[in-house]
Design a protein around this motif. Structure first.
Motif, short mmCIF file in Angstrom:
data_model
loop_
_atom_site.label_atom_id
_atom_site.label_comp_id
_atom_site.label_asym_id
_atom_site.label_seq_id
_atom_site.Cartn_x
_atom_site.Cartn_y
_atom_site.Cartn_z
N ASP A 439 -20.65 20.09 -16.23
CA ASP A 439 -21.31 19.00 -15.74
C ASP A 439 -22.82 19.31 -14.81
O ASP A 439 -23.53 18.82 -14.82
N HIS A 440 -22.41 20.63 -14.24
CA HIS A 440 -23.54 21.12 -13.34
C HIS A 440 -23.58 22.56 -13.32
O HIS A 440 -22.40 22.99 -13.43
N PRO A 441 -24.78 23.29 -13.31
CA PRO A 441 -24.79 24.80 -13.18
C PRO A 441 -23.89 25.35 -12.09
O PRO A 441 -23.36 26.45 -12.29
N ASP A 442 -23.92 24.51 -10.79
CA ASP A 442 -22.96 25.07 -9.89
C ASP A 442 -21.52 25.30 -10.09
O ASP A 442 -20.84 25.91 -9.22
N LEU A 443 -21.22 24.57 -10.94
CA LEU A 443 -19.72 24.43 -11.28
C LEU A 443 -19.23 25.64 -12.17
O LEU A 443 -18.17 25.85 -12.57
N MET A 444 -20.20 26.14 -12.68
CA MET A 444 -20.09 27.33 -13.71
C MET A 444 -19.27 28.35 -13.19
O MET A 444 -19.45 28.94 -12.13
N PRO A 445 -18.18 29.17 -14.26
CA PRO A 445 -17.35 30.16 -13.45
C PRO A 445 -18.13 31.35 -13.45
O PRO A 445 -19.41 31.47 -13.96
N THR A 446 -17.80 32.34 -12.61
CA THR A 446 -18.62 33.27 -12.39
C THR A 446 -17.80 34.81 -13.15
O THR A 446 -16.92 34.67 -13.71
N ALA A 447 -18.59 35.75 -12.93
CA ALA A 447 -17.89 37.03 -13.40
C ALA A 447 -16.56 37.34 -12.86
O ALA A 447 -15.54 37.95 -13.26
N GLU A 448 -16.48 36.92 -11.42
CA GLU A 448 -15.25 37.11 -10.91
C GLU A 448 -13.97 36.19 -11.46
O GLU A 448 -12.99 36.63 -11.65
N ASP A 449 -14.46 34.96 -11.98
CA ASP A 449 -13.44 34.25 -12.62
C ASP A 449 -12.90 34.75 -13.89
O ASP A 449 -11.75 34.56 -14.60
N LEU A 450 -14.10 35.48 -14.57
CA LEU A 450 -13.69 36.12 -15.71
C LEU A 450 -12.59 37.24 -15.49
O LEU A 450 -11.71 37.62 -16.47
N ASP A 451 -12.74 37.95 -14.57
CA ASP A 451 -11.90 38.88 -14.16
C ASP A 451 -10.50 38.42 -13.64
O ASP A 451 -9.46 39.05 -14.03
N ASP A 452 -10.33 37.19 -13.26
CA ASP A 452 -9.16 36.75 -12.84
C ASP A 452 -9.11 35.19 -13.03
O ASP A 452 -9.00 34.21 -12.31
N PRO A 453 -8.91 34.83 -14.43
CA PRO A 453 -8.71 33.28 -14.82
C PRO A 453 -7.75 32.67 -14.26
O PRO A 453 -8.01 31.23 -13.77
N SER A 454 -6.56 33.24 -13.68
CA SER A 454 -5.54 32.35 -13.18
C SER A 454 -5.81 32.08 -11.68
O SER A 454 -5.17 31.21 -10.98
N GLY A 455 -6.88 32.63 -11.25
CA GLY A 455 -7.25 32.26 -9.62
C GLY A 455 -8.40 31.12 -9.85
O GLY A 455 -8.69 30.94 -8.74
N TYR A 456 -8.80 30.89 -10.79
CA TYR A 456 -10.05 30.02 -10.96
C TYR A 456 -9.88 28.62 -10.17
O TYR A 456 -10.61 28.27 -9.14
N ALA A 457 -8.63 27.96 -10.37
CA ALA A 457 -8.54 26.59 -9.66
C ALA A 457 -8.29 26.96 -8.21
O ALA A 457 -8.98 26.06 -7.37
#
Length: 486
Positions: A439-457
């Motif tokens: 919905d918005h660029p500010d919500l986009m996952p980062t490289a850190e989220d790619l490193d640790d998908p389970s910790g995204y939430a």
């Protein structure tokens, strides 16, 4: 241009054919002088993308001669790019689609849209689906190639004049007045080494050296763009294969001949392969249609990278300054060390990192959504998904062609990590929550989220809490009512 110039020898490398077509009898002297000054003439085609086919080369050389007889100094000669792209796309044949081929593609895209309705909240594109020949793909996508490549062409044209302008001025036999790099205000082109409006003897069409190099760069880049687009036209399945949307208005499309050729070497039935590729194309089209900021974000990131491209002239001078310029083998070794490679700045590295993450997220979402849509319907969907993943990760002709042209590798290096992240978000909050991330660029996952998908939430919850604390603090400072708590 005169018509008595020697006919280029097809056994010569393409860059040499071009120089001989432009300079005629003076080509030997020019090439020898460039080498003596430590400039490798083959740097005019650093990516090796000029056409090697003799017939195609003859046609483009005629266009190059017309270019120098008259024309402007645009970064890319687009007429040349268009004509060569069509020629390259037609290699091996590119007949118009039969009614059966058209129906097969349109039916596959129609079925794909129905299956995707159960796999994503994003609705179909309003644009009609299309079945294309390779030539039609070239015509439809060339405007976006202009957007992608002109910043690179402008940067390299400036670098070419910067590096070779003084040498070319010396080749004219006319002594240069002053330091060509000093920016002498007496010259309208400080890199040309000549007074304003002075056409140096011996240059084609009486052009000034700077103008000659710019037109040469325009011709060379036009040939490279045409070669790249024509090569891609024989390899791509649709409009989103390189991860970037190649249409101004997204619409699902498949190149029928390329889909059929790809299916020939597989164990899966052609109809099933076509449906799987249609799912990927339709999913990507939905994403680029209903996430309006995404296309501009990707193209702007490519632009930010491309505008910083420059040849490291100091590195070039250092590489050739301590060797015997008459020793061709030693000179070649010095120049093969990457001295003509673009100099990457920290800003470019940052842009590249943003682009790689964004491409991975796009590809990962398409991979996850299309696989979910295909699984209940296509027996070979798991094998086809893995095959496409490996094809993208390895970098086929499409990726390599673009890397040669723009200096960027558009392979989604973290496709599997991104697909795992989107799957995790869907498990935590459902497919609506997964798709709402766009919905918005500010919500986009980062490289850190790619490193640790389970910790995204948990990271997003923490970020939301920090934002709420900031809103309350600002409200207290401004004397306003604090925002209500959810």
């Amino acid at each position: 241009m005169t018509s008595d110039r020697p006919v280029p020898d097809p056994d010569q490398p393409p860059w040499e054919q071009m120089l001989r077509a432009l300079l005629g009898d003076q080509a030997d002297e020019a090439i020898a002088e460039m080498r003596a000054r430590g400039i490798d003439p083959s740097a005019l085609d650093p990516a090796g993308t000029l056409p090697s086919d003799p017939a195609a080369m003859q046609q483009v050389l005629a266009q190059v001669q017309q270019l120098f007889a008259g024309g402007d100094d645009q970064p890319v000669n687009w007429r040349m790019a268009h004509d060569l792209a069509r020629q390259q796309a037609a290699q091996g044949g590119d007949p118009s689609l039969t009614p059966t081929q058209t129906r097969q593609v349109l039916d596959a895209l129609s079925v794909a849209e129905l299956w995707l309705d159960a796999a994503t909240e994003l609705p179909p594109s309003a644009a009609p689906a299309r079945a294309w020949s390779r030539a039609e793909w070239v015509e439809a996508t060339l405007p976006t190639w202009r957007t992608l490549t002109e910043p690179v062409a402008s940067s390299l044209s400036t670098a070419l004049v910067d590096a070779l302008g003084p040498q070319l001025g010396g080749l004219s036999g006319d002594p240069l007045s002053g330091d060509p790099l000093s920016g002498d205000p007496l010259s309208d082109d400080p890199l040309s080494g000549a007074a304003p409006g002075v056409a140096l003897p011996g240059l084609p069409g009486g052009l000034e050296p700077g103008q000659l190099l710019r037109r040469l760069g325009s011709a060379v880049f036009g040939l490279q763009v045409g070669q790249a687009a024509g090569t891609l036209a024989r390899d791509v399945f649709g409009t989103t294969d390189i991860g970037l949307p190649l249409l101004d208005v997204p619409a699902p499309a498949l190149v029928a001949a390329n889909v059929d050729a790809f299916a020939e070497g597989l164990d899966a039935p052609t109809d099933e392969v076509r449906l799987f590729l249609a799912l990927r194309e339709a999913a990507a089209t939905r994403l680029f249609t209903h996430v309006p900021w995404l296309r501009a974000h990707l193209l702007a990131t490519v632009d930010a990278y491309a505008r910083g491209i420059a040849i490291d002239v100091e590195q070039l001078e250092e590489a050739v300054g301590s060797i015997d310029p008459t020793d061709a083998a030693e000179l070649q070794r010095a120049l093969s060390g990457g001295v003509f490679a673009p100099h990457t700045t920290p800003e470019q590295q940052a842009a590249l990192g943003r682009l790689e993450t964004a491409l991975a997220l796009v590809e990962g979402w398409v991979d996850e959504v299309s696989a979910a849509a295909a699984l209940p319907h296509l027996p070979h969907s798991v094998a086809l998904r893995e095959m496409i993943r490996r094809r993208r990760a390895a970098g086929g002709p499409a990726e390599q062609t673009f890397a040669n042209l723009v200096g960027l590798e558009l392979r989604p290096r973290r496709l599997r990590d991104a697909a795992a992240l989107w799957a995790q978000i869907a498990r935590d909050g459902g497919q609506a929550a997964r798709d709402a991330v766009w919905d918005h660029p500010d919500l986009m996952p980062t490289a850190e989220d790619l490193d640790d998908p389970s910790g995204y939430a948990s990271r997003r919850a923490q970020a939301a809490g920090d934002s709420a604390d900031l809103d309350r603090a600002l409200a207290e400072i401004l004397g306003e009512e604090p925002p209500a708590q959810d």
